[in-house]
Design a protein around this motif. Structure first.
Motif, mmCIF file in Angstrom:
data_model
loop_
_atom_site.group_PDB
_atom_site.id
_atom_site.type_symbol
_atom_site.label_atom_id
_atom_site.label_comp_id
_atom_site.label_asym_id
_atom_site.label_seq_id
_atom_site.Cartn_x
_atom_site.Cartn_y
_atom_site.Cartn_z
ATOM 1 N N ASN A 113 0.796 -1.235 0.000
ATOM 2 C CA ASN A 113 0.000 0.000 0.000
ATOM 3 C C ASN A 113 0.832 1.290 0.000
ATOM 4 O O ASN A 113 0.283 2.382 0.061
ATOM 5 N N ARG A 158 0.388 4.019 -3.241
ATOM 6 C CA ARG A 158 -0.951 4.266 -3.760
ATOM 7 C C ARG A 158 -1.126 5.715 -4.222
ATOM 8 O O ARG A 158 -0.769 6.643 -3.504
ATOM 9 N N GLY A 190 -4.443 7.674 -5.670
ATOM 10 C CA GLY A 190 -5.844 7.480 -6.029
ATOM 11 C C GLY A 190 -6.170 5.992 -6.003
ATOM 12 O O GLY A 190 -5.878 5.293 -5.046
ATOM 13 N N ARG A 191 -6.734 5.484 -7.113
ATOM 14 C CA ARG A 191 -7.094 4.058 -7.126
ATOM 15 C C ARG A 191 -5.958 3.193 -7.672
ATOM 16 O O ARG A 191 -6.120 2.007 -7.875
#
Ligand code: FAD
Ligand code: FES
Length: 268
Positions: free
Chosen positions: A239, A242, A244-245
């Motif tokens: 993670n 990251r 945004g998506r």
């Protein structure tokens, strides 16, 4: 195979590029890659950091051009030819070269951001008949900060290659353009509606260059941006990267302006 385990290899050659940037040529090719993909480079006993190869995917050695900025890179710069480093990868997606075929390709680089673009440029040159013309627009802080000075004259001689450099501040020997990289984007001699523009450089340069390209009429989906986010695992698990998506390590590191334009401060 354990994806976290680096392949050990030796540094074959060290080429100082600028006072803070050096090219490390590794012995042989511990990993195969396509232009745009990146790898994690390990300094043994210190840690690893992500870098995009600067060499051609078709070359027999693997090269990285690296700026000294912090913990891992400081220690890397203390290593000598013959010392061992680790490499794991490749990670991320390559540039979609098939989509660039029969088109001009407009490459814009700033500072050490020219490193991944060199790999892309050499991959394009390998099959140069597939493309119309390759443009490079590159900006460095001063003439001393220009990378690949010893290669540029050869590249300028290649048919259908057009290179223009600028420096923020010149010196007594500099006869070229002076001004930030956007000042050499006033004339863009390509078919703006179809041409892919590929950008890599420091965050502010990326921001202003993207704005300039959008204003000039490049399609959002044709502006390819190298996103240099902090990374850890490199394989979409932790993670760290990251935006945004998107996971930059898996979905990038190159994303289009269409992908990221609605994200707040995508270049930070
Ligand atoms: C996909 C990808 C490809 C990359 N390719 C290259 C490449 O080809 N060549 C290259 O030199 N770098 C590249 N980078 C950036 C490189 O990963 C970082 O510079 C590196 O992680 C720094 O590690 P460090 O331990 O030396 O610095 P750290 O100890 O992590 O950072 C020390 C300090 O330097 C600052 N810093 C970190 N990175 C940068 C930076 N890039 N510029 C200015 N300040 C910084 C940090 O904010 C911090 O304050 C790439 C990054 C990504 C994500
Ligand atoms: S670096 Fe771990 S998810 Fe991307």
């Amino acid at each position: 195979m354990n994806p976290y385990e680096p392949i050990l290899t030796k540094i074959k050659k060290i080429i100082p590029e600028t006072p803070t940037i050096t090219t490390f040529v590794l012995d042989g090719k511990p990993i195969e890659f396509e232009a745009g993909q990146f790898a994690e480079l390990t300094v043994l006993g210190v840690g690893e950091a992500p870098f995009t190869p600067s060499s051609s995917p078709y070359a027999k050695d693997l090269e990285f051009t690296i700026m000294k900025v912090g913990r891992v890179t400081q220690k890397l710069f203390e290593l000598k030819e013959g010392d061992t480093v680790g490499v794991r990868g490749p990670f991320g997606k390559p540039y979609p070269l098939k989509e660039f075929k029969k088109k001009d390709v407009f490459i814009v680089g700033g500072g050490v951001g020219f490193a991944p673009l060199r790999s892309l440029f050499l991959a394009l040159v390998e099959n140069i008949k597939d493309y119309k013309k390759i443009y490079i627009r590159y900006g460095a802080r001063t003439p001393k900060d220009i990378v690949y000075k010893y290669l540029l004259p050869e590249w300028q001689k290649i048919k259908n290659v057009d290179i223009l450099l600028t420096v923020d501040v010149g010196d007594e020997e500099w006869k070229g353009r002076v001004g930030v990289v956007t000042t050499i984007l006033d004339e863009i001699p390509v078919d703006i509606k179809t041409t892919p523009a590929i950008v890599c450089g420091p965050p502010l340069m990326m921001k202003f260059t993207t704005q300039r390209l959008v204003d000039a009429g490049f399609k959002d989906s044709n502006i390819y941006l190298s996103m240099e986010k902090n990374m850890s695992c490199g394989i979409g698990k932790c993670n760290h990267c990251r935006v945004g998506r998107f996971y930059v390590c898996k979905d990038g590191p190159v994303l289009t302006w269409k992908d990221v334009k609605d994200i707040e401060d995508p270049f930070l």
